[in-house]
Design a protein around this motif. Structure first.
Motif, PDB file in Angstrom:
ATOM      1  N   ILE B 214      50.171  45.665  39.695  1.00 14.74           N
ATOM      2  CA  ILE B 214      49.535  45.586  41.017  1.00 14.74           C
ATOM      3  C   ILE B 214      49.749  46.889  41.785  1.00 14.74           C
ATOM      4  CG2 ILE B 214      49.898  44.460  43.265  1.00 14.74           C
ATOM      5  CD1 ILE B 214      49.945  41.780  41.643  1.00 14.74           C
ATOM      6  N   ARG B 248      38.476  38.984  30.626  1.00 14.24           N
ATOM      7  CA  ARG B 248      37.775  37.954  31.412  1.00 14.24           C
ATOM      8  C   ARG B 248      36.271  38.018  31.179  1.00 14.24           C
ATOM      9  NH1 ARG B 248      35.080  37.877  36.203  1.00 14.24           N
ATOM     10  NH2 ARG B 248      35.250  36.022  37.533  1.00 14.24           N
ATOM     11  N   PHE B 274      39.819  34.414  27.032  1.00 15.16           N
ATOM     12  CA  PHE B 274      40.607  34.813  28.190  1.00 15.16           C
ATOM     13  C   PHE B 274      41.183  33.591  28.903  1.00 15.16           C
ATOM     14  CE2 PHE B 274      40.923  35.691  32.764  1.00 15.16           C
ATOM     15  CZ  PHE B 274      41.825  36.742  32.720  1.00 15.16           C
ATOM     16  N   THR B 275      42.408  33.724  29.339  1.00 15.55           N
ATOM     17  CA  THR B 275      42.968  32.784  30.311  1.00 15.55           C
ATOM     18  C   THR B 275      43.634  33.636  31.384  1.00 15.55           C
ATOM     19  OG1 THR B 275      45.179  32.672  29.316  1.00 15.55           O
ATOM     20  CG2 THR B 275      43.543  31.101  28.501  1.00 15.55           C
ATOM     21  N   PRO B 276      43.643  33.172  32.604  1.00 11.98           N
ATOM     22  CA  PRO B 276      44.246  33.984  33.678  1.00 11.98           C
ATOM     23  C   PRO B 276      45.761  33.798  33.711  1.00 11.98           C
ATOM     24  CG  PRO B 276      43.316  32.007  34.616  1.00 11.98           C
ATOM     25  CD  PRO B 276      43.047  31.941  33.127  1.00 11.98           C
ATOM     26  N   TYR B 277      46.372  33.835  32.553  1.00  8.17           N
ATOM     27  CA  TYR B 277      47.802  33.644  32.417  1.00  8.17           C
ATOM     28  C   TYR B 277      48.219  34.553  31.283  1.00  8.17           C
ATOM     29  CZ  TYR B 277      52.016  30.934  33.308  1.00  8.17           C
ATOM     30  OH  TYR B 277      53.267  30.547  33.689  1.00  8.17           O
ATOM     31  N   ARG B 282      46.133  39.688  33.478  1.00  5.90           N
ATOM     32  CA  ARG B 282      45.910  38.875  34.678  1.00  5.90           C
ATOM     33  C   ARG B 282      45.480  39.732  35.852  1.00  5.90           C
ATOM     34  NH1 ARG B 282      51.174  34.884  34.889  1.00  5.90           N
ATOM     35  NH2 ARG B 282      50.484  34.655  37.053  1.00  5.90           N
ATOM     36  N   GLN B 283      46.117  40.895  35.990  1.00  3.32           N
ATOM     37  CA  GLN B 283      45.808  41.760  37.137  1.00  3.32           C
ATOM     38  C   GLN B 283      44.571  42.621  36.863  1.00  3.32           C
ATOM     39  OE1 GLN B 283      47.562  40.710  39.527  1.00  3.32           O
ATOM     40  NE2 GLN B 283      49.017  39.644  38.182  1.00  3.32           N
ATOM     41  N   CYS B 285      42.165  42.082  34.948  1.00  2.00           N
ATOM     42  CA  CYS B 285      40.954  41.255  34.851  1.00  2.00           C
ATOM     43  C   CYS B 285      40.740  40.389  36.083  1.00  2.00           C
ATOM     44  CB  CYS B 285      41.028  40.378  33.607  1.00  2.00           C
ATOM     45  SG  CYS B 285      41.044  41.299  32.066  1.00  2.00           S
ATOM     46  N   SER B 286      41.506  40.580  37.140  1.00  2.00           N
ATOM     47  CA  SER B 286      41.238  39.809  38.359  1.00  2.00           C
ATOM     48  C   SER B 286      39.797  40.110  38.785  1.00  2.00           C
ATOM     49  CB  SER B 286      42.241  40.171  39.445  1.00  2.00           C
ATOM     50  OG  SER B 286      42.192  41.552  39.736  1.00  2.00           O
ATOM     51  N   PRO B 287      39.130  39.136  39.419  1.00  2.00           N
ATOM     52  CA  PRO B 287      37.668  39.266  39.559  1.00  2.00           C
ATOM     53  C   PRO B 287      37.228  40.482  40.372  1.00  2.00           C
ATOM     54  CG  PRO B 287      38.509  37.354  40.780  1.00  2.00           C
ATOM     55  CD  PRO B 287      39.635  37.857  39.945  1.00  2.00           C
ATOM     56  N   GLY B 288      38.070  40.984  41.256  1.00  2.00           N
ATOM     57  CA  GLY B 288      37.691  42.176  42.008  1.00  2.00           C
ATOM     58  C   GLY B 288      37.611  43.408  41.122  1.00  2.00           C
ATOM     59  N   PHE B 289      38.514  43.512  40.166  1.00  2.06           N
ATOM     60  CA  PHE B 289      38.506  44.658  39.241  1.00  2.06           C
ATOM     61  C   PHE B 289      37.686  44.323  37.998  1.00  2.06           C
ATOM     62  CE2 PHE B 289      42.593  45.341  41.555  1.00  2.06           C
ATOM     63  CZ  PHE B 289      42.255  46.536  42.159  1.00  2.06           C
TER      64      PHE B 289
ATOM     65  N   PRO C 347      40.374  39.096  45.780  1.00  2.00           N
ATOM     66  CA  PRO C 347      40.017  39.199  44.359  1.00  2.00           C
ATOM     67  C   PRO C 347      40.639  40.382  43.634  1.00  2.00           C
ATOM     68  CG  PRO C 347      38.241  40.089  45.674  1.00  2.00           C
ATOM     69  CD  PRO C 347      39.292  39.615  46.640  1.00  2.00           C
ATOM     70  N   TRP C 377      43.121  29.760  37.512  1.00  2.00           N
ATOM     71  CA  TRP C 377      41.740  29.667  37.003  1.00  2.00           C
ATOM     72  C   TRP C 377      40.735  29.722  38.144  1.00  2.00           C
ATOM     73  CZ3 TRP C 377      39.574  30.549  32.553  1.00  2.00           C
ATOM     74  CH2 TRP C 377      40.279  30.372  31.360  1.00  2.00           C
TER      75      TRP C 377
END
Lengths: 417, 417, 417
Positions: B214, B248, B274-277, B282-283, B285-289, C347, C377
């Motif tokens: 992060i 993701r 993909f799983t958000p874990y 996780r970071q 592939c967070s939806p903003g990036f 995000p 998720w």
């Protein structure tokens, strides 16, 4: 068709020359042909029309003077486009000009050298093995000279100017399946289509492989957009089951029609993905043109041991197989010709079919008639996006039933074409 | 690589502190590193860089004064980020600060409490069971104070500034597979890539999990678009088979390359959605990036009983497994680097390959050479939409063959990159 | 529900007339209804509201004067919409007006002739076979006259004006499963939904098949866009397992919800593709409207031998089956009502859930809690494109868990609806 194959079989065809002309003359007895002659040296796309090749005689005579390999016996015996030669040489030196098939010692291979000047003979391994050492006379009485490349077209005019291209190569010498059978099926298909005016205009192309297709494309570049669908016909007469090879696009309309017809007919068959190898679909599907042209064969390109050998002879093809290939072509084009998209003119709720005599009056029965179901399907999917074939596939109803339902609805003014 | 893992193993790493610095110093002996120190209190995205944690000693002494749990024996014995404590208390009171694994009575778990002030010890259930009642001395000589979060980068410059991010977490204490093996593979991968200038610029990130990723994202937010592809490396040394976990996006180019390479190599492997874990994907592939960053592990996150326990030790990882992970990374990036899209400059019909020496002169043979087929495939699909990998997948030809064909065509001026 | 079915069973319903009014009066005791009367001759889309049909008595008397077929015994005995008749004729002449089921000799079929003036009787084949020759008195005391078509609506107001349409046909006479069970389930579903204000506004439509749905569509043409989802309920009480039939669109939200709920509940069930045949989904899904309206039945339309016969009687339906259908509807609408799309307001990287009390403080454990996973998720997929159901399907987590996670994140201000 078999008789036509028999007549064409002895001729020595190549990508240019009198063998092609003689072949087209025979086809012309069945079908009026427009024959094109394109001069040597003409630039066609990335290629140049080569010199014309003609051959009168060729043989190898053994030390005793016997013709052990003779062009007169089979046109396959000479490497295609061999330059003229007249020499005497020991067998050891001759060997580098001899082509055989060690795995099939009694078969003569088919070989060419179109674009690199060379000469050679093709013969059975068995023949080669029997040759004694010694001095051999070799003679190829051929001519390579400025002349023309020859191809022919036949057009069956349709209701619209959009075209279906049916193409077959005419450059192979004495090989029956590849492609005299294809020529014969194309010829009889053209005659059958002319029995009544088809929807599309059907253009038949009889041209030498590769350079012929490229020449046609070069000379029709501005008009090629008229070609909406197409089919390359080859290896149309062997006893194997049918193979449809998709166009490069993979989802062109012809790529839907052929698999549908083959599956609906319950014939054993195979649907193959596009590969940029094989027959002239290579040219028609090149990315600049990317035409919706598939290919129909029985056993596909290079898929049988007899391929490009003397074993692809008159025994290798059968009248029944050619008739079957022709029947599938006719069924496919009958579907293609009727595969229209309609628009439901009464799309809000179902139109009242009963008052138009299209729906049975007695209600409550659980067994709806197929014709009635087909009309409901056509109405449901006629949003301008779905073709008759789409409706048939989605409903599971036969194409003919759906096409007839569309005809009835069109007649009642409920859909427009 | 195994020697590197051995050297790093005893150090007490956490998300901040001197353990991370010492680890990066060792890696720095193999690879020049740019080390970043980010002050406590720095706002990074939704998070804040925490106080720095350092620890010198920690133990539990039994009523007889014996150190029954001792940080000196293993860095796992202390709850990560424990606040300092120096007290005497009965076992009953101490119990709420003790963490064990009842199902694996001889293993010591790995536990942390980064963001809630707490203290504790991790020990074997067997050790706990043997403790007599009585007064225990507990001492944790730790410091939580304003300081820095430490991470490092290493860049292998490429022909283009577009970047591939390779990331591994460096915050776990004495756990060999998770993630000293990942650090070691990343280190040697960077060295291997530098052997010749790669196409992409490769950026290696050695950072503490979550807060480190992060922090890096926060400080590189404007430049993160340069990252076109990425791979999180973790659990790179156990004896299980490889697992690629998709980004993701699921269809990013890296999501094509890794499965292709794993399948082509015929290694047993698994491709996971993909799983958000998991790790720092996780970071990334967070939806903003939403970066095209996948993750490569052997046995995946939390997928083995030894995970996050003292049994993830030097015996749990093998030199062979790390070498295998490294080999796959090298193969994958060799594919990625050559996975260009080309444009056929002669798309109307096939170009005449023969006159450019790219096609064999003798015609008629049924066994086309792979190199020749590969050229036809590249020409057919080089419409700007298909990559070399697309051509390989669709043709069934090996990636290397297709890449070489593309090279030959590029050399002949028939396609442009 | 079964008691309601029992009360409605004896009434002689048709597409118009007092049988429908009496049925709606009974339903009105359970649910306030807005009853609409639409005059004969009203143009509705492509159709016209027909004359109203009422019937008082009908019978066939044998030569001895015995009533061998009697409307008083079952409303099925008269062909629906029979014109009045009062005549004496020999059996031979009468036969063309008699409808039987030779395959099921003891059952009476259900038949109608709405749009072609006709008269007839339905009877058991066994009854017919026992009739002696001779003169028969036939009498149908019916009226076909200008009047009205009757349908009813009930609205459960929701938080938004977007509507869910629940429709059932009310035109069939003494057939229990088709569709008294559907009417009963719809009635009790409306009551259940009103227990607390739902998200959507739910509109229940009780209308005669085909012409009723068409009339409603014609009169609501400008407002039909409010209908975002819908379900046609029919055959809701037999002992077979449930069948969901997709809307014409196939991928409407209701087409996701019903299959999800049926699969998640682990009930045996079937999901069928759309066909333009069956119940009033035919009208709602006509291409001009193309509403997202699916259909829920137990054994589907015409899928059981008792369909449209006297064997579809009170024994054929069970209270348990109706309760099961109702339960699935309630579950489905509970999912639909919460199936919102959210937008992650944080995000870039993961937001720090721990400081908001949404993430457990102790790190290192390998068994993440489902609630925590569900939040990750939701954060990962809340990009405005994915609904709660999308998250549930992709994560494999239960819908309720995901919906609760979304609620928690919404409460924390991390996502917006």
């Amino acid at each position: 068709m078999y008789a036509l194959v028999e007549r064409m079989y002895p001729l020595c065809r190549s990508i240019t020359g009198d063998g092609v002309r003689a072949t087209l003359k025979i086809v012309g007895e069945y079908l009026p042909l427009q024959v094109h002659e394109v001069p040597t040296g003409t630039q066609v796309l990335d290629w140049t029309v080569p010199q014309e090749w003609n051959i009168r005689d060729a043989y190898i005579a053994d030390p005793a003077g016997n013709r052990v390999v003779d062009f007169a016996a089979s046109s396959l015996h000479v490497l295609g486009y061999s330059v003229p030669v007249s020499a005497t040489m020991p067998l050891a030196e001759l060997r580098s000009h001899l082509h055989t098939l060690p795995d099939h010692p009694s078969w003569v291979p088919y070989r060419t050298s179109y674009y690199k000047p060379d000469w050679g003979f093709c013969l059975a391994q068995r023949t080669l093995d029997a040759l004694p050492d010694g001095e051999y006379e070799v003679r190829i009485d051929s001519t390579l000279a400025d002349g023309h490349l020859t191809y022919a077209e036949h057009v069956v005019p349709g209701q619209v100017t959009d075209e279906v291209l049916v193409s077959c190569h005419v450059c192979h010498p004495s090989l029956a399946n590849d492609n005299l059978a294809g020529i014969a099926v194309a010829t009889f298909l053209a005659r059958a289509l002319a029995e009544r005016t088809p929807y599309y205009t059907y253009r038949f192309l009889f041209a030498p492989g590769t350079i012929g297709a490229i020449t046609w494309l070069a000379r029709n570049r501005e008009r090629v957009d008229r070609v909406k669908h197409g089919l390359v016909l080859a290896c149309a007469g062997d006893r194997g089951s049918l193979t449809y090879k998709r166009s490069r696009r993979g989802d062109a309309e012809i790529d839907r029609v052929l698999p549908h017809v083959l599956a609906a007919s319950e014939r054993p068959h195979r649907v193959a993905e596009f590969t940029p190898y094989g027959y002239d679909e290579r040219q028609f599907c090149s990315p600049g043109f990317d035409l919706g042209v598939g290919s129909l064969t029985r056993t596909p390109y290079a898929g049988y041991p007899e391929y490009h050998t003397s074993a692809d002879n008159l025994d290798f093809v059968s009248p029944e197989a050619m008739a079957d290939t022709l029947a599938v072509c006719r069924e496919a084009f009958a579907v293609l010709d009727r595969n229209r998209r309609y628009l439901n003119l009464s799309p809000y709720g179902e139109p009242q079919l009963g008052r138009r005599g299209l729906y049975e009056a007695l209600g409550g029965r659980s067994d709806a008639k197929q014709a009635q179901l087909a009309m409901l399907w056509v109405l449901s999917l006629s949003d301008g996006l779905h073709s008759v074939l789409d409706v048939a596939d989605r409903s599971g109803l036969p194409f003919d039933t759906v096409a007839e339902a569309a005809g009835a609805l069109h007649g009642a003014g409920l859909i427009k074409g």
